[in-house]
Write a protein that holds these residues in place. Structure first.
Motif, PDB file in Angstrom:
ATOM      1  N   ASP A   6       0.701  -1.235  -0.025  1.00 48.49           N
ATOM      2  CA  ASP A   6       0.076   0.002   0.022  1.00 48.49           C
ATOM      3  C   ASP A   6       0.805   1.387  -0.181  1.00 48.49           C
ATOM      4  OD1 ASP A   6      -2.388  -1.051  -0.231  1.00 48.49           O
ATOM      5  OD2 ASP A   6      -2.574  -1.417   1.814  1.00 48.49           O
ATOM      6  N   ARG A   7       2.187   1.337   0.903  1.00 45.64           N
ATOM      7  CA  ARG A   7       2.806   2.520   0.478  1.00 45.64           C
ATOM      8  C   ARG A   7       3.428   2.626  -0.677  1.00 45.64           C
ATOM      9  NH1 ARG A   7       5.515  -0.118   5.119  1.00 45.64           N
ATOM     10  NH2 ARG A   7       7.561   0.259   3.983  1.00 45.64           N
ATOM     11  N   VAL A   8       3.855   1.531  -1.624  1.00 39.61           N
ATOM     12  CA  VAL A   8       4.428   1.508  -2.656  1.00 39.61           C
ATOM     13  C   VAL A   8       3.086   2.301  -3.688  1.00 39.61           C
ATOM     14  CG1 VAL A   8       5.032   0.271  -4.889  1.00 39.61           C
ATOM     15  CG2 VAL A   8       5.842  -0.113  -2.694  1.00 39.61           C
ATOM     16  N   LEU A   9       1.864   1.748  -3.409  1.00 37.10           N
ATOM     17  CA  LEU A   9       0.839   2.496  -4.546  1.00 37.10           C
ATOM     18  C   LEU A   9       0.412   3.819  -3.774  1.00 37.10           C
ATOM     19  CD1 LEU A   9      -1.785  -0.813  -4.761  1.00 37.10           C
ATOM     20  CD2 LEU A   9      -0.260   0.386  -6.469  1.00 37.10           C
ATOM     21  N   ASP A  10       0.631   4.056  -2.798  1.00 33.98           N
ATOM     22  CA  ASP A  10       0.427   5.514  -2.317  1.00 33.98           C
ATOM     23  C   ASP A  10       1.708   6.460  -2.805  1.00 33.98           C
ATOM     24  OD1 ASP A  10      -1.729   4.710  -0.724  1.00 33.98           O
ATOM     25  OD2 ASP A  10      -0.663   4.758   1.293  1.00 33.98           O
ATOM     26  N   ALA A  11       2.808   5.870  -2.876  1.00 39.49           N
ATOM     27  CA  ALA A  11       3.846   6.759  -3.483  1.00 39.49           C
ATOM     28  C   ALA A  11       3.930   6.928  -5.059  1.00 39.49           C
ATOM     29  CB  ALA A  11       5.220   6.041  -2.903  1.00 39.49           C
ATOM     30  N   TYR A  12       3.098   5.983  -5.767  1.00 39.65           N
ATOM     31  CA  TYR A  12       2.952   5.977  -7.055  1.00 39.65           C
ATOM     32  C   TYR A  12       1.969   6.937  -7.466  1.00 39.65           C
ATOM     33  CZ  TYR A  12       2.298   3.838 -11.647  1.00 39.65           C
ATOM     34  OH  TYR A  12       2.251   3.542 -13.101  1.00 39.65           O
ATOM     35  N   GLU A  13       0.788   7.019  -6.579  1.00 38.80           N
ATOM     36  CA  GLU A  13      -0.316   7.662  -6.686  1.00 38.80           C
ATOM     37  C   GLU A  13       0.343   9.368  -6.635  1.00 38.80           C
ATOM     38  OE1 GLU A  13      -3.452   7.156  -3.946  1.00 38.80           O
ATOM     39  OE2 GLU A  13      -4.001   5.508  -5.191  1.00 38.80           O
ATOM     40  N   THR A  14       1.055   9.653  -5.644  1.00 41.55           N
ATOM     41  CA  THR A  14       1.779  10.817  -5.345  1.00 41.55           C
ATOM     42  C   THR A  14       2.527  11.380  -6.437  1.00 41.55           C
ATOM     43  OG1 THR A  14       1.382  10.563  -3.032  1.00 41.55           O
ATOM     44  CG2 THR A  14       3.109  12.286  -3.715  1.00 41.55           C
ATOM     45  N   LEU A  15       3.347  10.399  -6.942  1.00 42.49           N
ATOM     46  CA  LEU A  15       4.425  10.811  -7.788  1.00 42.49           C
ATOM     47  C   LEU A  15       3.600  10.920  -9.217  1.00 42.49           C
ATOM     48  CD1 LEU A  15       7.298   8.448  -7.183  1.00 42.49           C
ATOM     49  CD2 LEU A  15       7.479  11.042  -6.915  1.00 42.49           C
ATOM     50  N   PRO A  91     -14.922   8.770   1.058  1.00 37.00           N
ATOM     51  CA  PRO A  91     -13.837   8.178   1.709  1.00 37.00           C
ATOM     52  C   PRO A  91     -13.196   7.167   1.270  1.00 37.00           C
ATOM     53  CG  PRO A  91     -16.120   7.262   2.587  1.00 37.00           C
ATOM     54  CD  PRO A  91     -16.134   8.680   1.307  1.00 37.00           C
ATOM     55  N   GLY A  92     -11.939   6.711   1.651  1.00 37.17           N
ATOM     56  CA  GLY A  92     -11.383   5.573   0.912  1.00 37.17           C
ATOM     57  C   GLY A  92     -10.528   5.849  -0.139  1.00 37.17           C
ATOM     58  N   GLY A  93     -10.241   7.102  -0.450  1.00 43.22           N
ATOM     59  CA  GLY A  93      -9.113   7.436  -1.429  1.00 43.22           C
ATOM     60  C   GLY A  93      -9.468   7.324  -2.732  1.00 43.22           C
ATOM     61  N   LEU A  94     -10.904   7.120  -3.155  1.00 40.07           N
ATOM     62  CA  LEU A  94     -11.246   6.959  -4.462  1.00 40.07           C
ATOM     63  C   LEU A  94     -10.708   8.283  -5.407  1.00 40.07           C
ATOM     64  CD1 LEU A  94     -12.462   5.368  -6.911  1.00 40.07           C
ATOM     65  CD2 LEU A  94     -14.642   6.241  -6.167  1.00 40.07           C
ATOM     66  N   THR A  95     -11.037   9.417  -4.839  1.00 36.65           N
ATOM     67  CA  THR A  95     -10.606  10.622  -5.691  1.00 36.65           C
ATOM     68  C   THR A  95      -9.262  10.624  -5.889  1.00 36.65           C
ATOM     69  OG1 THR A  95     -12.595  11.716  -4.722  1.00 36.65           O
ATOM     70  CG2 THR A  95     -10.787  13.052  -5.810  1.00 36.65           C
ATOM     71  N   ARG A  96      -8.346  10.428  -5.110  1.00 38.39           N
ATOM     72  CA  ARG A  96      -6.838  10.573  -5.353  1.00 38.39           C
ATOM     73  C   ARG A  96      -6.305   9.379  -6.465  1.00 38.39           C
ATOM     74  NH1 ARG A  96      -1.974  11.398  -2.993  1.00 38.39           N
ATOM     75  NH2 ARG A  96      -0.724   9.682  -2.803  1.00 38.39           N
ATOM     76  N   THR A  97      -6.801   8.066  -6.288  1.00 38.55           N
ATOM     77  CA  THR A  97      -6.555   7.032  -6.897  1.00 38.55           C
ATOM     78  C   THR A  97      -7.070   7.507  -8.491  1.00 38.55           C
ATOM     79  OG1 THR A  97      -6.776   5.552  -5.321  1.00 38.55           O
ATOM     80  CG2 THR A  97      -6.620   4.619  -7.488  1.00 38.55           C
ATOM     81  N   TYR A  98      -8.250   8.048  -8.696  1.00 42.07           N
ATOM     82  CA  TYR A  98      -8.806   8.315  -9.872  1.00 42.07           C
ATOM     83  C   TYR A  98      -8.071   9.372 -10.602  1.00 42.07           C
ATOM     84  CZ  TYR A  98     -12.633   9.092 -13.295  1.00 42.07           C
ATOM     85  OH  TYR A  98     -13.443   9.251 -14.497  1.00 42.07           O
ATOM     86  N   LEU A  99      -7.470  10.234  -9.877  1.00 39.04           N
ATOM     87  CA  LEU A  99      -6.713  11.462 -10.520  1.00 39.04           C
ATOM     88  C   LEU A  99      -5.426  10.904 -10.901  1.00 39.04           C
ATOM     89  CD1 LEU A  99      -6.303  14.320 -11.092  1.00 39.04           C
ATOM     90  CD2 LEU A  99      -5.517  14.807  -8.798  1.00 39.04           C
TER      91      LEU A  99
END
Length: 180
Positions: A6-15, A91-99
């Motif tokens: 999950d940390r890897v996916l979070d970092a990937y999203e951020t980048l 809730p759940g990060g959908l907006t961030r993942t979608y972006l």
């Protein structure tokens, strides 16, 4: 504490969000996630596998959001519109993942997989709205209103002055009353 995956996916999203897909490397993702490159490769053997993992996350979050739409105490339309508006992210990060996936679509050869995942998100929302409204045209109109608000959320565009999401919902309820 989130798992290493999950940390890897979070970092990937951020980048992706901050720099776009062309600037994202496996080394950069590993560093941002605080894992070794070997740790990243344990979970995602390639950049393509990382992209596929992000698309899986999007589908999972979309399915969870569709369930939340169906179970919203004030009804599917109100939930969909409120969580699409600026400041009302689901809730759940959908907006961030979608972006992040939108940014991935700009810079990848995985275009069809990205389009398929985005179509799944669209279909999940439409189906949940249709469950409440029982009219495909009204469900689509509610979805289009939500999509417009969602675009404002993604771009940081504020709502018009002196209008609120409650005002919008009140007018929409004239055509699509809440469930009894």
């Amino acid at each position: 504490m989130p798992s290493a995956r999950d940390r890897v996916l979070d970092a990937y999203e951020t980048l992706l969000i901050e720099h776009g897909g062309a600037a994202v490397t496996l080394d950069a993702v590993a560093a941002a996630a605080g894992v070794s490159k070997g740790g990243l490769l344990y979970h995602f053997a390639s950049k393509e596998a990382l992209a596929a993992g992000l698309l899986d996350r999007l589908r999972d979050r979309s399915a969870a959001d569709a369930e939340a739409i169906r179970n919203a105490p004030d009804g599917a339309v109100a939930y969909y519109v409120r969580t699409s508006a600026p400041g009302g992210a689901a809730p759940g990060g959908l907006t961030r993942t979608y972006l992040a996936v939108l940014r991935l679509a700009d810079s990848t050869t995985a275009g069809q997989a990205v389009r398929d995942a985005l179509a799944r998100v669209d279909a999940d929302g439409f189906a949940a709205l249709l469950d409440e409204l029982h009219d495909p045209v009204l469900a689509w109109l509610a979805q289009l209103v939500g999509d417009g608000l969602y675009l404002r959320t993604l771009t940081g565009t504020p709502l018009p002055p002196d209008l609120s999401v409650d005002d919008l919902l009140a007018r929409m309820r004239q055509y699509a009353p809440p469930p009894a």
